[in-house]
Write a protein that holds these residues in place. Structure first.
Motif, PDB file in Angstrom:
ATOM      1  N   ASP A 233       8.303  70.778  10.130  1.00 13.17           N
ATOM      2  CA  ASP A 233       7.780  70.183  11.359  1.00 13.17           C
ATOM      3  C   ASP A 233       7.069  68.845  11.134  1.00 13.17           C
ATOM      4  O   ASP A 233       6.627  68.207  12.107  1.00 13.17           O
ATOM      5  N   ILE A 234       6.967  68.397   9.873  1.00 12.22           N
ATOM      6  CA  ILE A 234       6.441  67.055   9.599  1.00 12.22           C
ATOM      7  C   ILE A 234       7.402  66.261   8.715  1.00 12.22           C
ATOM      8  O   ILE A 234       7.018  65.278   8.092  1.00 12.22           O
ATOM      9  N   LEU A 235       8.653  66.687   8.671  1.00  8.98           N
ATOM     10  CA  LEU A 235       9.588  66.062   7.736  1.00  8.98           C
ATOM     11  C   LEU A 235       9.790  64.580   8.037  1.00  8.98           C
ATOM     12  O   LEU A 235       9.949  63.768   7.116  1.00  8.98           O
ATOM     13  N   ASP A 236       9.797  64.202   9.301  1.00  8.80           N
ATOM     14  CA  ASP A 236       9.981  62.791   9.636  1.00  8.80           C
ATOM     15  C   ASP A 236       8.856  61.942   9.080  1.00  8.80           C
ATOM     16  O   ASP A 236       9.087  60.805   8.629  1.00  8.80           O
ATOM     17  N   LYS A 237       7.636  62.470   9.051  1.00  6.46           N
ATOM     18  CA  LYS A 237       6.506  61.719   8.501  1.00  6.46           C
ATOM     19  C   LYS A 237       6.666  61.528   6.994  1.00  6.46           C
ATOM     20  O   LYS A 237       6.288  60.479   6.448  1.00  6.46           O
ATOM     21  N   ILE A 238       7.213  62.530   6.320  1.00  5.80           N
ATOM     22  CA  ILE A 238       7.470  62.403   4.877  1.00  5.80           C
ATOM     23  C   ILE A 238       8.573  61.388   4.623  1.00  5.80           C
ATOM     24  O   ILE A 238       8.467  60.532   3.737  1.00  5.80           O
ATOM     25  N   PRO A 281      12.394  73.028  17.467  1.00  7.27           N
ATOM     26  CA  PRO A 281      11.680  74.264  17.134  1.00  7.27           C
ATOM     27  C   PRO A 281      12.584  75.340  16.541  1.00  7.27           C
ATOM     28  O   PRO A 281      12.096  76.239  15.820  1.00  7.27           O
ATOM     29  N   GLU A 282      13.890  75.267  16.771  1.00  7.11           N
ATOM     30  CA  GLU A 282      14.807  76.251  16.200  1.00  7.11           C
ATOM     31  C   GLU A 282      14.878  76.136  14.681  1.00  7.11           C
ATOM     32  O   GLU A 282      15.236  77.101  14.005  1.00  7.11           O
ATOM     33  N   TRP A 283      14.526  74.955  14.142  1.00  4.86           N
ATOM     34  CA  TRP A 283      14.487  74.821  12.680  1.00  4.86           C
ATOM     35  C   TRP A 283      13.458  75.792  12.096  1.00  4.86           C
ATOM     36  O   TRP A 283      13.726  76.461  11.112  1.00  4.86           O
ATOM     37  N   MET A 284      12.299  75.863  12.705  1.00  4.03           N
ATOM     38  CA  MET A 284      11.265  76.773  12.205  1.00  4.03           C
ATOM     39  C   MET A 284      11.689  78.222  12.395  1.00  4.03           C
ATOM     40  O   MET A 284      11.444  79.072  11.530  1.00  4.03           O
TER      41      MET A 284
END
Length: 407
Positions: A233-238, A281-284
């Protein structure tokens, strides 16, 4: 924009194949020596060669772990081993120890990644490794997004790898004394007994009982037991930081864990580079479908709070789905050979997981059980058996079939 590498664990050849099938760009694995997963199957020399050949035939990469902290008596055979790794064209080695680093440099031209066990949390140490000749540094898990950004800005000419998913240690990036002291199993040599998951009674001699943490009661506490890392849920920030590789932990986990994690993170990475990124949210939900100890974002937003640990339960294992079969072979139009992993029944509603797209619901057809003595039609099949089925859908070898677990 240079595309990030998605790096997956491969405890054996099956896991390597599954990781690539579901979207990994590279895998890290261990040979029979010098790696930190003594309990994993690992790869002998011939298996290593086959793994590299298989990966390169698909345009993928293989990194070999040399990340133990060795004793003197192991150094004699290391030069020959690293020369063999160069001979079979591995894409790089992962090293934690300065002595091992020197042996690799003196005997080969292999690309060297500096292991997370070297605990690099600042730009000066990263620059030092670059100046010594490292191609990549795997940053410590104990690092924030802001620190990564500063390292990237001040050392732009070295590759940076970060962990995005998997189990977390109670000690600094895996350097744990508990296992060695309590069981004689050395964590720094790949034989950790996971003492951090055990139950303890915490006693501080000079402090009154009323000051004891609320997460300990008369039954004790699992005070060392971290939740698992998850950054979906924070992958874009990484990715915004310009890191070069995203690492998923778990060489000793099963194929469903490896495949599912790779597929979810691959989907997110593809969405990021499409230019239309939006968190799904389906990723989580999918990440939670595999066995986990609940999730934390670790140190990415700074010091984690008390909710990053599983204080009241050793493992807190939970999962919403169970792997029941794998497509071992496609033998004709809509006809497949399945390897059964958990008991399966004709007529039950299941889901099939393919590399692209969402899970698809299927109804299990009647099965033909294949044995040494012949074949017979069956209504159910047990684990470790092989069956043949006919099923519409255009599935492929290595696709997985799962069932939702009852609550």
């Amino acid at each position: 924009m240079k595309r990030v590498e998605l790096l997956a664990p491969a405890g054996n050849m099956e896991k390597l194949e599954m990781a690539f099938h579901y979207g990994a760009d590279a895998v890290f694995l261990g040979g029979k020596m010098f790696n930190l997963r003594a309990g994993s199957h690992n790869f002998n020399d011939e298996e290593l060669k086959k793994a590299v050949e298989y990966a390169h035939s698909m345009g993928k990469r293989v990194y070999v772990t040399l990340n133990i902290i060795p004793h003197n008596n192991e150094l004699e055979i290391l030069p020959e081993y690293v020369r063999y790794l160069e001979e079979i064209n591995v894409d790089g080695v992962i090293v934690a120890d300065l002595g091992v680093f020197q042996v690799v440099k003196e005997n080969t031209n292999l690309n060297i990644s500096i292991s997370t066990q070297a605990s690099n949390t600042n730009w000066r140490s990263v620059k030092m490794w670059k100046d010594l000749g490292a191609k990549r540094v795997v940053l410590a898990r104990e690092i924030s997004l802001d620190n990564i950004a500063e390292i990237r800005a001040k050392v732009p000419d070295i590759e940076l790898e970060v962990f995005v998913h998997g189990a977390m240690c109670m000690s600094i990036s895996g350097r744990c004394l508990l296992s060695n002291y309590m069981t004689g199993r050395d964590a720094n040599r790949g034989d950790c007994a996971q003492s951090c998951r055990w139950k303890y009674n915490l006693v501080e001699e000079t402090r009154p009982n009323e000051y004891m943490p609320i997460y300990e009661d008369e039954r004790g506490t699992y005070i060392f037991n971290s939740k698992d890392l998850c950054t979906i849920d924070i992958l874009d920030k990484i990715l915004d930081l310009g890191v070069d590789s995203l690492k998923i932990e778990g060489r000793m986990k099963g194929i469903y864990y490896v495949s599912n994690a790779v597929k979810v993170y691959s989907d997110a990475v593809n969405k990021y580079y499409s230019g239309n990124y939006e968190y799904d949210p389906e990723w989580m939900d999918e990440i939670k479908s595999t066995s986990n100890r609940s999730y934390t974002q670790g140190f990415y937003h700074g010091q984690p709070g008390a909710d990053a640990n599983n204080y009241n339960d050793r493992n807190s294992y939970s999962q919403t789905h169970q792997l029941v079969a794998k497509v071992e072979e496609k033998i004709g139009e809509n006809e497949y050979i399945l390897g059964i992993r958990n008991k399966i029944f004709a007529g039950e509603k299941l889901e099939i997981i393919t590399p692209v797209g969402k899970p698809r619901e299927i109804v299990m057809p009647k099965m033909t059980l294949i044995t040494k003595s012949g074949e017979e039609e069956v209504e159910s099949a047990n684990p470790n058996s092989t069956v043949r089925i006919k099923l519409d859908g255009g599935f492929q070898r290595l696709d997985m079939i799962r069932r939702r677990k009852e609550d």
